[in-house]
Scaffold this motif. Structure first.
Motif, PDB file in Angstrom:
ATOM      1  N   THR A   1      54.182  77.360 -29.926  1.00 48.51           N
ATOM      2  CA  THR A   1      55.549  77.453 -29.756  1.00 48.51           C
ATOM      3  C   THR A   1      56.788  76.768 -30.007  1.00 48.51           C
ATOM      4  O   THR A   1      56.749  75.203 -30.041  1.00 48.51           O
ATOM      5  N   PRO A   2      58.181  77.606 -30.610  1.00 47.53           N
ATOM      6  CA  PRO A   2      59.061  76.246 -31.130  1.00 47.53           C
ATOM      7  C   PRO A   2      59.304  75.689 -30.035  1.00 47.53           C
ATOM      8  O   PRO A   2      59.222  76.029 -28.321  1.00 47.53           O
ATOM      9  N   PRO A   3      60.399  75.140 -29.790  1.00 49.68           N
ATOM     10  CA  PRO A   3      60.838  74.283 -28.263  1.00 49.68           C
ATOM     11  C   PRO A   3      61.450  75.147 -27.834  1.00 49.68           C
ATOM     12  O   PRO A   3      62.674  75.856 -27.907  1.00 49.68           O
ATOM     13  N   ASP A   4      61.853  75.223 -26.077  1.00 48.45           N
ATOM     14  CA  ASP A   4      62.868  75.581 -25.561  1.00 48.45           C
ATOM     15  C   ASP A   4      64.067  75.300 -25.956  1.00 48.45           C
ATOM     16  O   ASP A   4      64.861  74.188 -26.294  1.00 48.45           O
ATOM     17  N   MET A   5      64.457  76.448 -25.392  1.00 48.99           N
ATOM     18  CA  MET A   5      66.385  76.784 -25.439  1.00 48.99           C
ATOM     19  C   MET A   5      67.215  75.933 -24.702  1.00 48.99           C
ATOM     20  O   MET A   5      67.372  76.488 -23.906  1.00 48.99           O
ATOM     21  N   LYS A   6      67.043  75.152 -24.355  1.00 52.40           N
ATOM     22  CA  LYS A   6      67.303  74.965 -22.944  1.00 52.40           C
ATOM     23  C   LYS A   6      67.877  73.030 -23.113  1.00 52.40           C
ATOM     24  O   LYS A   6      67.339  72.239 -23.292  1.00 52.40           O
ATOM     25  N   GLU A   7      68.499  72.493 -21.927  1.00 55.83           N
ATOM     26  CA  GLU A   7      68.974  71.308 -22.069  1.00 55.83           C
ATOM     27  C   GLU A   7      68.785  71.270 -20.438  1.00 55.83           C
ATOM     28  O   GLU A   7      68.574  71.660 -19.487  1.00 55.83           O
ATOM     29  N   SER A   8      67.993  69.909 -19.768  1.00 52.79           N
ATOM     30  CA  SER A   8      67.490  69.358 -18.707  1.00 52.79           C
ATOM     31  C   SER A   8      68.200  67.724 -18.452  1.00 52.79           C
ATOM     32  O   SER A   8      68.323  67.430 -18.712  1.00 52.79           O
ATOM     33  N   LEU A   9      69.161  67.824 -16.947  1.00 53.62           N
ATOM     34  CA  LEU A   9      68.723  66.748 -15.875  1.00 53.62           C
ATOM     35  C   LEU A   9      67.745  66.308 -15.481  1.00 53.62           C
ATOM     36  O   LEU A   9      67.659  67.458 -15.235  1.00 53.62           O
ATOM     37  N   SER A  10      66.227  65.464 -15.994  1.00 45.53           N
ATOM     38  CA  SER A  10      65.108  64.966 -14.869  1.00 45.53           C
ATOM     39  C   SER A  10      64.735  64.316 -13.704  1.00 45.53           C
ATOM     40  O   SER A  10      65.587  62.741 -14.623  1.00 45.53           O
ATOM     41  N   PHE A  11      64.977  64.224 -12.723  1.00 43.76           N
ATOM     42  CA  PHE A  11      64.836  63.147 -11.677  1.00 43.76           C
ATOM     43  C   PHE A  11      63.211  63.256 -11.132  1.00 43.76           C
ATOM     44  O   PHE A  11      62.705  64.495 -11.409  1.00 43.76           O
ATOM     45  N   ALA A  12      63.076  62.577 -10.702  1.00 49.57           N
ATOM     46  CA  ALA A  12      61.362  62.245 -10.203  1.00 49.57           C
ATOM     47  C   ALA A  12      61.444  60.938  -8.800  1.00 49.57           C
ATOM     48  O   ALA A  12      62.014  60.667  -8.351  1.00 49.57           O
ATOM     49  N   SER A  13      59.994  61.285  -8.007  1.00 50.60           N
ATOM     50  CA  SER A  13      59.836  60.548  -7.120  1.00 50.60           C
ATOM     51  C   SER A  13      60.434  59.646  -7.670  1.00 50.60           C
ATOM     52  O   SER A  13      59.913  58.027  -9.148  1.00 50.60           O
TER      53      SER A  13
ATOM     54  N   PHE B   1      57.012  56.141  -9.983  1.00 50.95           N
ATOM     55  CA  PHE B   1      57.186  55.891  -8.772  1.00 50.95           C
ATOM     56  C   PHE B   1      58.704  55.035  -8.803  1.00 50.95           C
ATOM     57  O   PHE B   1      58.834  53.915  -9.357  1.00 50.95           O
ATOM     58  N   LEU B   2      59.364  55.175 -10.213  1.00 50.51           N
ATOM     59  CA  LEU B   2      60.269  54.386 -11.400  1.00 50.51           C
ATOM     60  C   LEU B   2      61.613  54.786 -10.905  1.00 50.51           C
ATOM     61  O   LEU B   2      61.807  55.511 -10.408  1.00 50.51           O
ATOM     62  N   PRO B   3      62.248  54.159 -10.871  1.00 50.60           N
ATOM     63  CA  PRO B   3      63.955  54.585 -10.805  1.00 50.60           C
ATOM     64  C   PRO B   3      64.105  55.750 -11.505  1.00 50.60           C
ATOM     65  O   PRO B   3      64.655  55.512 -12.941  1.00 50.60           O
ATOM     66  N   ASN B   4      65.022  56.267 -11.098  1.00 51.63           N
ATOM     67  CA  ASN B   4      66.216  57.538 -11.523  1.00 51.63           C
ATOM     68  C   ASN B   4      67.737  56.689 -12.127  1.00 51.63           C
ATOM     69  O   ASN B   4      67.982  55.953 -11.828  1.00 51.63           O
ATOM     70  N   ILE B   5      67.869  57.441 -13.329  1.00 51.35           N
ATOM     71  CA  ILE B   5      68.374  56.970 -14.408  1.00 51.35           C
ATOM     72  C   ILE B   5      70.250  58.434 -13.916  1.00 51.35           C
ATOM     73  O   ILE B   5      69.550  59.123 -14.282  1.00 51.35           O
ATOM     74  N   TRP B   6      70.815  57.705 -13.228  1.00 51.96           N
ATOM     75  CA  TRP B   6      71.748  58.652 -13.196  1.00 51.96           C
ATOM     76  C   TRP B   6      73.458  58.018 -13.782  1.00 51.96           C
ATOM     77  O   TRP B   6      74.108  56.960 -14.106  1.00 51.96           O
ATOM     78  N   PRO B   7      74.067  58.751 -14.630  1.00 53.43           N
ATOM     79  CA  PRO B   7      74.937  59.249 -15.357  1.00 53.43           C
ATOM     80  C   PRO B   7      76.334  58.974 -14.792  1.00 53.43           C
ATOM     81  O   PRO B   7      76.857  58.886 -14.103  1.00 53.43           O
ATOM     82  N   HIS B   8      76.852  57.511 -15.543  1.00 54.02           N
ATOM     83  CA  HIS B   8      77.815  57.076 -15.265  1.00 54.02           C
ATOM     84  C   HIS B   8      79.123  57.358 -15.141  1.00 54.02           C
ATOM     85  O   HIS B   8      79.954  57.833 -14.654  1.00 54.02           O
ATOM     86  N   GLN B   9      79.282  58.752 -16.300  1.00 54.61           N
ATOM     87  CA  GLN B   9      80.260  59.734 -16.508  1.00 54.61           C
ATOM     88  C   GLN B   9      80.392  60.621 -15.264  1.00 54.61           C
ATOM     89  O   GLN B   9      81.373  61.448 -15.337  1.00 54.61           O
ATOM     90  N   VAL B  10      79.293  60.772 -14.427  1.00 52.65           N
ATOM     91  CA  VAL B  10      79.730  61.807 -13.275  1.00 52.65           C
ATOM     92  C   VAL B  10      78.732  61.260 -11.601  1.00 52.65           C
ATOM     93  O   VAL B  10      78.070  61.646 -11.230  1.00 52.65           O
ATOM     94  N   PRO B  11      79.369  60.469 -11.586  1.00 53.47           N
ATOM     95  CA  PRO B  11      78.976  59.565 -10.078  1.00 53.47           C
ATOM     96  C   PRO B  11      78.711  60.403  -8.779  1.00 53.47           C
ATOM     97  O   PRO B  11      78.187  60.092  -8.651  1.00 53.47           O
ATOM     98  N   ALA B  12      79.386  61.780  -8.765  1.00 52.55           N
ATOM     99  CA  ALA B  12      79.776  62.458  -7.484  1.00 52.55           C
ATOM    100  C   ALA B  12      77.622  63.412  -8.043  1.00 52.55           C
ATOM    101  O   ALA B  12      77.025  63.849  -6.656  1.00 52.55           O
ATOM    102  N   LEU B  13      77.236  62.942  -9.038  1.00 50.20           N
ATOM    103  CA  LEU B  13      75.963  64.665  -9.148  1.00 50.20           C
ATOM    104  C   LEU B  13      74.871  63.126  -8.534  1.00 50.20           C
ATOM    105  O   LEU B  13      74.272  64.059  -7.730  1.00 50.20           O
ATOM    106  N   ARG B  14      75.237  61.488  -8.289  1.00 49.74           N
ATOM    107  CA  ARG B  14      74.053  61.064  -7.754  1.00 49.74           C
ATOM    108  C   ARG B  14      74.042  61.600  -6.244  1.00 49.74           C
ATOM    109  O   ARG B  14      72.547  62.034  -5.259  1.00 49.74           O
TER     110      ARG B  14
END
Length: 323
Positions: free
Chosen positions: A103-115, A129-142
């Motif tokens: 199948t062709p790639p899915d037509m989306k973007e994601s921000l992905s987090f995990a345990s 169980f690695l640390p999550n990544i939090w974009p500095h441009q949107v500090p409220a997201l965390r």
């Protein structure tokens, strides 16, 4: 007078969790029976009375939208592959591959987090169980995402308790294996045609697949290019159909681990997300998707190790480098 038949009853019931929790034995048996029937037929439920704050979900969407609107060069430092933490950009994922479909790639973007909370086992922690990544441009997201994740984990354990009752098992039949579980959380952005282009043959916002874990909890938006579920014509189903939508509800589906855990009694809910519709090419949707699993190393049905299976499925849908 000939009566006109109404629309067929949805095979996906709406379950009021508040009513189930507060109800007497009769109410609980009725709810458990409805859940069992739905998971046998489609693998899907809608739940109300779930207690997940609507304002919190709205804030997560609004902040994530700010991130997704950034130029690609600003998002690129957060790029990751399926199963990682960060930004899954265009072309990163092809869910149809999980069921063996080219199948062709899915037509989306994601921000992905995990345990991420370590277990103390270095090998397990390095993989799951690695640390999550939090974009500095949107500090409220965390803060908002972490609050939402805590609520979603509690809800998922509540759902597994209900599912144990539906199965006629003890209340901790599943949750005794979620003391330190893995999970994934995606904020999926489905932009319009101007951003992603016209769909190629066989291309979807998310291709046909089943999820891999125990239960998936989905907060979605209504749209023409939205969620569809599969009911098997061999069992009296109609094939692909639009998933029912009840404002304020959450969509819950069983995953592969849960289907295996029940010896195939319950279906892993097959689904897809349609591409941007031709009559509404600017349609933009955003889904919040929580994939709940179990403790690493759990034996599930014939699987000696649940997480060997999960890793294989995540690798299958990784389309990175194929576009």
């Amino acid at each position: 007078m000939t009566e006109t038949a109404g629309p067929p009853a949805s095979p996906v019931p709406t379950v009021d969790l508040a009513r189930w929790r507060a109800g007497g034995p009769g109410t609980r048996r009725e709810t458990a029976a409805a859940v069992d029937a739905a998971l046998c037929a489609t693998g899907f439920l809608l739940v109300t009375g779930h207690g997940i704050d609507a304002d919190l979900r709205d804030r997560v969407r609004a902040t994530a939208r700010t991130f997704f609107a950034l130029p690609a060069a600003e998002k690129q430092p957060y790029a990751t592959e399926v199963g990682g933490r960060g930004w899954l950009g265009p072309g990163a994922e092809a869910n149809g591959a999980a069921e063996g479909t080219a199948t062709p790639p899915d037509m989306k973007e994601s921000l992905s987090f995990a345990s991420e909370e370590p277990t103390g086992n270095p090998a397990v922690d390095a993989e799951w169980f690695l640390p999550n990544i939090w974009p500095h441009q949107v500090p409220a997201l965390r803060t908002d995402v972490q609050d939402l994740l805590a609520a979603l984990r509690a809800l998922s354990d509540l759902l597994l308790t209900l599912l144990a009752e539906a199965l006629g098992a003890g209340p901790d039949h599943f949750t005794r294996h979620t003391a330190h579980p893995t999970w994934g959380f995606n904020i999926n952005w489905y932009p319009g045609t101007r951003t992603v282009g016209e769909a190629a043959p066989g291309q979807y916002r998310i291709g046909p697949h089943t999820d891999f874990g125990t239960v998936t909890v989905l907060d979605r938006q209504r749209g023409k290019g939205g969620l569809q579920i599969w009911t098997d014509p061999a069992d009296g189903g109609t094939g692909w159909q639009d998933a029912p939508y009840v404002p304020g509800s959450l969509t819950v589906n069983a995953g592969d681990l849960l289907a295996r855990w029940t010896g195939g009694r319950w279906r892993s809910g097959r689904h897809r997300v349609l591409p941007p519709p031709s009559d509404a090419p600017a349609e933009e949707l955003m889904s919040l998707v929580y994939f709940y699993e179990c403790d690493p190393g759990t034996r599930v049905g014939t699987l000696a190790d649940s997480h060997t299976y999960l890793r294989g499925q995540l690798a299958a849908i990784n389309a990175q480098g194929t576009t």
